[in-house]
Design an enzyme around this catalytic site. Structure first.
Site, PDB file in Angstrom:
ATOM      1  CG  ASP A 104     -12.085 -17.791  28.881  1.00  0.00           C
ATOM      2  OD1 ASP A 104     -11.022 -17.194  28.668  1.00  0.00           O
ATOM      3  OD2 ASP A 104     -12.128 -18.976  29.267  1.00  0.00           O
ATOM      4  CG  HIS A 117      -6.244 -21.276  30.398  1.00  0.00           C
ATOM      5  ND1 HIS A 117      -6.981 -21.447  29.250  1.00  0.00           N
ATOM      6  CD2 HIS A 117      -5.310 -22.271  30.412  1.00  0.00           C
ATOM      7  CE1 HIS A 117      -6.534 -22.509  28.597  1.00  0.00           C
ATOM      8  NE2 HIS A 117      -5.515 -23.020  29.272  1.00  0.00           N
TER       9      HIS A 117
END
Length: 398
Positions: A170, A140
């Site tokens: 991200d 992540h």
């Protein structure tokens, strides 16, 4: 009504969570038709992620999925796969964020889709990219910025790395580079008539944020000092470029990188002599930084903002929480837009994407599968074929 720049562009979005949906949100805000393909068993996991409204709706999903439509398809079933292959022929761009190899196992990878639809732009966003020994590794945002060296560059020299707090990998490494790749491929397609595979690694993208910092190291080799946490010009090592705690526990950002700006800071402080050693390495520079730390700690943030008001010195408060929503500059830029969400019966404030080239539409995000029949009919499927997929008409939609 003014036509938005991407009006007429059709995007099929198979991505989930943040990187892909933010990229397609920008495309949708610019006028593209964005159709989300979601798993019938719950859809995008972001739909269930807190905080939730009284009706159980995720605020995070709502914020990322305005101006989009939703279609549910079971891509693991032969019927769902066949429907998808008919559907994809009508789109310009496909965005997915599965681990490498997932789409190939479904028979829907780049090679298969390119053979079927040569003009298709296929963008795959993944943590570590489609190649390399760690391409299948789970991760992540925090992992990507850690692996790229971005995390290790912030913080105090003798302390832990600074937790980023926002999703640099991200959005910065994934969403934005996906947008650049897609738009570049669309431009190329105008010349060649051919689509392209766009491989976006969030870790690669995060590494781009170290471009300036690594430049000297890569150019000079061992003659240049290695990157050092909290000790270099741009990460808090110099007095004129850093964060200072005020008397009320708030923080002030001083970005006086050039001498003319730092001279202005010193003048406002009544300490012009600090300029001489403000850019010095070692103990001399450390003494200036320590003196600034002492001076700023003597008064609250509001006092310092009043003192620096009207001076061209690159000094700003570190805003926290809802202060951002009331900031005069951000509000003047029109970044917060209100709309009446008719189906849900409430007024909603939207955070707009930064690039706006016309009036941004503010249609609420779709319920799961809300537009399934509509989208499949547009692709040429008959009502009988749609019913065989187990897709029923949504209440209030047809």
């Amino acid at each position: 009504m003014n036509t938005l720049p991407l009006s007429g562009l059709k995007v099929l979005d198979l991505s989930r969570l943040l990187p892909g949906p933010y990229a397609t949100l920008v495309l949708a805000d610019l006028g593209a038709t964005v159709d989300r393909v979601e798993d019938p068993a719950g859809g995008d996991p972001l739909r269930q992620m807190p905080p939730l409204s009284d009706s159980g709706e995720s605020a995070l999903f709502y914020g990322l999925n305005r101006n989009k439509r939703s279609l549910t398809l079971d891509l693991k079933s032969p019927a769902g796969r066949d429907a998808f292959l008919r559907l994809v022929r009508g789109y310009d761009v496909l965005v997915e964020s599965f681990r490498p190899g997932v789409m190939e196992r479904l028979g829907l990878g780049w090679d298969a889709l390119h053979a079927l639809h040569p003009r298709l732009i296929y963008c795959a966003i993944s943590g570590y990219g489609q190649t390399g020994p760690d391409r299948l590794q789970a991760g992540h945002d925090l992992n990507y910025v850690a692996r790229a060296g971005v995390l290790g560059y912030g913080g105090q020299p003798d302390g832990a790395p600074a937790f980023p707090g926002v999703q640099v990998g991200d959005i910065g490494g994934g969403s934005l580079f996906a947008l650049v790749g897609v738009l570049a491929a669309l431009h190329e397609r105008e010349r060649t008539g051919q689509g392209r595979f766009v491989d976006v690694s969030m870790t690669d993208g995060a590494l781009a944020f170290l471009h300036m910092h690594l430049a000297a190291r890569l150019f000079l080799g061992d003659e240049a000092p290695p990157l050092r946490r909290g000790m270099d010009v741009l990460n808090g090592g110099f007095a004129g470029y850093g964060l200072y705690r005020t008397a009320d526990g708030r923080y002030l950002s001083v970005g006086a990188l050039e001498p003319k700006f730092f001279a202005g800071v010193c003048e406002v402080l009544g300490r012009p002599e600090l300029l001489a050693d403000g850019y010095s390495p070692g103990e001399a520079g450390a003494r200036v930084k320590a003196e600034l730390t002492r001076l700023f700690s003597e008064h609250p943030l509001a006092y310092w903002m009043e003192r620096f008001s009207g001076h061209d010195v690159c000094v700003e408060p570190v805003l926290e929480g809802d202060e951002v929503l009331a900031d005069a500059q951000l509000c003047a830029r029109g970044l917060f837009a209100r709309s009446v969400d008719t189906p849900r019966g409430r007024t909603v404030t939207h955070l707009l994407t930064p690039l706006r080239l016309g009036d941004t539409p503010l249609r609420p995000p779709p319920s799961l599968g809300q537009h399934s029949r509509e989208i499949l009919q547009e692709a040429g499927l008959s009502l009988e074929e749609i019913e065989k997929l187990g897709i029923q008409a949504m209440p209030g939609i047809e």
